[in-house]
Design an enzyme around this catalytic site. Structure first.
Site, PDB file in Angstrom:
ATOM      1  N   GLU A  34     -30.060  61.965  61.226  1.00  0.00           N
ATOM      2  CA  GLU A  34     -29.744  60.907  62.189  1.00  0.00           C
ATOM      3  C   GLU A  34     -30.715  60.992  63.345  1.00  0.00           C
ATOM      4  O   GLU A  34     -30.961  62.077  63.876  1.00  0.00           O
ATOM      5  CB  GLU A  34     -28.300  61.062  62.690  1.00  0.00           C
ATOM      6  CG  GLU A  34     -27.912  60.045  63.763  1.00  0.00           C
ATOM      7  CD  GLU A  34     -26.454  60.200  64.205  1.00  0.00           C
ATOM      8  OE1 GLU A  34     -25.619  60.586  63.359  1.00  0.00           O
ATOM      9  OE2 GLU A  34     -26.164  59.935  65.392  1.00  0.00           O
ATOM     10  N   GLU A  73     -28.636  56.515  73.340  1.00  0.00           N
ATOM     11  CA  GLU A  73     -27.187  56.495  73.506  1.00  0.00           C
ATOM     12  C   GLU A  73     -26.891  56.611  74.995  1.00  0.00           C
ATOM     13  O   GLU A  73     -27.575  57.323  75.717  1.00  0.00           O
ATOM     14  CB  GLU A  73     -26.517  57.660  72.791  1.00  0.00           C
ATOM     15  CG  GLU A  73     -26.561  57.598  71.286  1.00  0.00           C
ATOM     16  CD  GLU A  73     -25.822  58.773  70.668  1.00  0.00           C
ATOM     17  OE1 GLU A  73     -24.695  58.584  70.184  1.00  0.00           O
ATOM     18  OE2 GLU A  73     -26.381  59.888  70.688  1.00  0.00           O
TER      19      GLU A  73
END
Length: 269
Positions: free
Chosen positions: A148, A153
């Site tokens: 990932e 974020e």
């Protein structure tokens, strides 16, 4: 009060006058050493099904999140040159919130490249926008062996901070290999910012508004390097979860993540 201020107060983003672009979008100019591979400028009337599919469900998504992801225009739409992902407080399929999560899996999957998006994030306790990537073999390899790459974020309790991170076997979840990018002043929700990674053999570099702030290489992570395979892109807006925590009395809903464009570049042949 001008019309845009009124729209922001009323949340009337479905009406065209409430969502007029103040200035033209930045042109797609390839950074030195890269050529454009594919892009979505979100100029149409609907989400381009050649690039994106919507994931739906309310299973917590491995993080104990609160939202139910839908494909409804209330949660994901294209309006006046922007992708709008909207989180709403409403009862839906036994959940108290709705939102959206879209991905390019099976449509646009690549190994390496520069992945860039211009995004205006929302803000608020328990709000969790993300621009990220998953290995295309996740269905068979499982997570985190699939790999990932979190390009951006942000969690609502850190309005001036975004995070760039990789997850893999031996360095996932709270033990992932990441680094924050903190604004000198203001909050990310105050305006648009450009978030990017440059992913090349045995190296991934993170940029915010053109500034390099994090680098990952095989010798730096605490496990197997799993980033020499195809990945796909995701954009989503979560509500709650173990990391951001949960909405409280200060959290204003709805919240919207605005994406001006997604552009993916490759090295010239």
């Amino acid at each position: 009060m001008n019309i845009r201020a009124l729209c922001l107060l009323t949340g009337a983003f479905l009406l065209p006058p409430c969502f007029a672009r103040a200035e033209p979008p930045p042109a797609a100019v390839a950074p030195p050493g890269w050529v454009l591979d594919w892009s979505d400028e979100f100029d149409g009337a609907t989400l381009d099904a050649r690039n994106w599919i919507a994931e739906t469900g309310g299973n917590g998504w491995g993080n104990n999140e609160l939202q139910y992801y839908t494909a409804r225009p209330e949660n994901v739409r294209v309006s006046d040159g922007f992708l709008v992902i909207e989180a709403r407080k409403e009862r839906y399929e036994q959940r108290e919130y709705t939102s959206a999560r879209i991905k390019t899996a099976g449509l646009k999957e690549r190994t390496y490249g520069r992945y860039e998006a211009r995004i205006k994030v929302p803000k608020g306790q328990g709000i969790w926008p993300a621009f990220w990537m998953l290995g295309s073999g996740i269905a068979t390899a499982g997570w985190p062996r699939s790999g990932e790459i979190d390009i951006m974020e942000n969690i609502g309790k850190e309005p001036a901070t975004v995070h760039g991170t990789v997850h893999g076997p031996g360095y996932s979840g709270e033990h992932a290999f990441g680094k924050p990018s903190v604004l000198a002043s203001g909050n990310y929700a105050d305006g648009f910012h450009v978030f990017a990674v440059e992913w090349e053999p045995r190296e991934i570099r993170w940029y915010r508004d053109g500034q390099l702030y994090h680098t990952a290489r095989p010798e730096l992570v605490k496990g197997d390097w799993v980033f020499e395979q195809p990945f796909f892109v995701l954009l989503n807006l979560a509500v709650g979860g173990y990391w951001p925590g949960y909405p409280d009395a200060t959290t204003v809903m709805p919240q919207r993540m605005l994406v001006d464009y997604v552009r993916v570049y490759r090295r010239p042949q």
